[in-house]
Design a protein around this motif. Structure first.
Motif: not given
Length: 299
Positions: A240-246
Motif C-alpha cells: 500500500d502506498e500510504a505505508l510505503n510513504t510512512k
C-alpha cells in the motif's frame, strides 16, 4: 504458462553446496528433490530432514477471509533471479530496514486446497534499491541489463506527502524487468534471498525488511513457487502506498529521494498482488494467498 515457468531440469542444475548445519545445509536442488518425492533429505551433517518440518508455526488463522481460488497473475522474474542456495526463513543478514514478516499461503488454483511441500523462494532489493548477487547491475554500474521501464516511462501518482520524482538514484536505471534467463551472480552477496517449504496448510513465513525502491518500478517482492522440480508460479507482491510513504520517511530509506514510480504507474502492479499488512511489534506483518497452477494446465 510461459516458457520461463517450465524448468523441469532445475533439480539437476541447482548447486548442492553446504550452507549451514541442519536444514540450511541443503541446497535448493536437494530440497526440491525431497519435496517432489514426498520424502526427506539428508543434510551435510548427516541429519535427516522432512521438508514439512521447515515451517513450524501454525499461521492458518492469519488467512481468514483472504482465501482465493483465482489463478494468481504471473509476472516476469526480472533480471536478478538466480538460485541463491539459501534455505532459511530470516533473510535479512546485515541489511538495515524496517522489519517485515511475510506469511504466504500457497494453494492449488483448481482444487482450492493448500499445496504442501512446495518450495517458495523470495528475493527483493534492500533499502538502497540494490540486489544481492547483482549490486553493480542494480546500481546502474557496469554489466547492467538493458531494457526499458515496464510501463515505457516511469510514472504514477505519489501519495499525499510523498516525495516528488527527481533525478536518478542507485538501483536499476530502467527497472530492467524484462523477461530474462537466470542471472549468473556478479558478486558473493546473498542478502534478502531465501527459500522455505510449505507445511501441510500450504504456509511459509519469512523475516525480512521492507523493500526499498529503484527507478522504473514500484516497491515489490519477487516470489517463485516450485512443485515437483517445476516452476509453477512466478509473481510479485506489492505494498500500500500510504505505508510505503510512512516507512520511507524513516532511516535508512529517507537517505534516498526522488522516487519516480508508484503503484498506479507500474505496468506489473495488480490490486490482487497487494499484501494484507498489519503492525507487528517494531515492524509489520504481510499476508497473502497465492493460487498456483500446479499441473501446468493453465487453470
Amino acid at each position: 504458462m510461459g516458457t520461463a515457468m517450465h524448468h523441469d531440469h532445475e533439480g539437476q542444475r541447482v548447486s548442492r553446496r553446504a550452507i549451514f548445519a541442519g536444514i540450511s545445509s541443503l541446497g535448493l536442488g536437494s530440497l526440491l528433490a525431497a519435496c517432489g518425492d514426498g520424502g526427506s533429505a539428508t543434510t551435510s551433517t548427516g541429519e535427516t530432514v522432512a521438508p514439512e518440518a521447515v515451517t513450524t508455526a501454525d499461521l492458518t488463522g492469519l488467512f481468514t477471509g483472504a482465501n482465493t481460488c483465482a489463478l494468481t497473475a504471473t509476472t516476469t522474474q526480472g533480471p536478478y533471479y538466480f538460485d541463491a542456495d539459501k534455505i532459511r526463513s530470516d533473510i535479512r543478514e546485515d541489511r538495515p530496514g524496517t522489519r517485515l514478516r511475510l506469511a504466504i499461503k500457497v494453494q492449488d488454483s483448481e482444487e482450492c486446497k493448500p499445496l504442501g511441500n512446495a518450495v517458495v523462494e523470495i528475493w527483493h532489493c534492500d533499502a538502497a534499491g540494490l540486489y544481492s548477487g547483482a549490486e553493480a547491475m542494480s546500481s546502474g554500474g557496469s554489466g547492467q541489463p538493458g531494457g526499458t521501464p515496464p510501463s515505457g516511462q516511469p510514472g504514477g501518482t505519489p501519495p499525499s506527502g510523498a516525495p516528488q520524482p527527481g533525478a536518478g538514484q542507485p538501483g536499476g536505471q530502467n527497472g530492467g524487468e524484462g523477461d530474462a534467463a537466470d542471472l549468473q551472480p556478479q558478486d558473493d552477496k546473498r542478502y534478502l534471498r531465501g527459500a522455505q517449504v510449505t507445511n501441510s496448510d500450504g504456509i511459509v513465513q519469512f523475516t525480512t525488511i521492507w523493500p526499498g525502491w529503484y527507478r522504473g518500478r514500484t516497491v515489490h517482492v519477487h516470489v517463485m513457487v516450485h512443485v515437483d522440480n517445476s516452476r509453477v508460479l512466478t509473481t510479485q507482491l506489492m505494498f500500500d502506498e500510504a505505508l510505503n510513504t510512512k516507512v520511507f520517511a524513516a532511516a535508512p530509506y529517507s537517505a534516498k529521494t526522488g522516487r519516480d514510480t508508484f503503484n498506479d504507474g507500474d505496468s506489473i502492479y495488480r490490486d490482487s498482488m497487494l499484501l494484507k499488512i498489519t503492525e507487528d511489534g517494531d515492524g509489520y506483518l504481510g499476508v497473502i494467498v497465492l493460487a498456483a497452477d500446479s499441473d501446468h494446465d493453465g487453470k
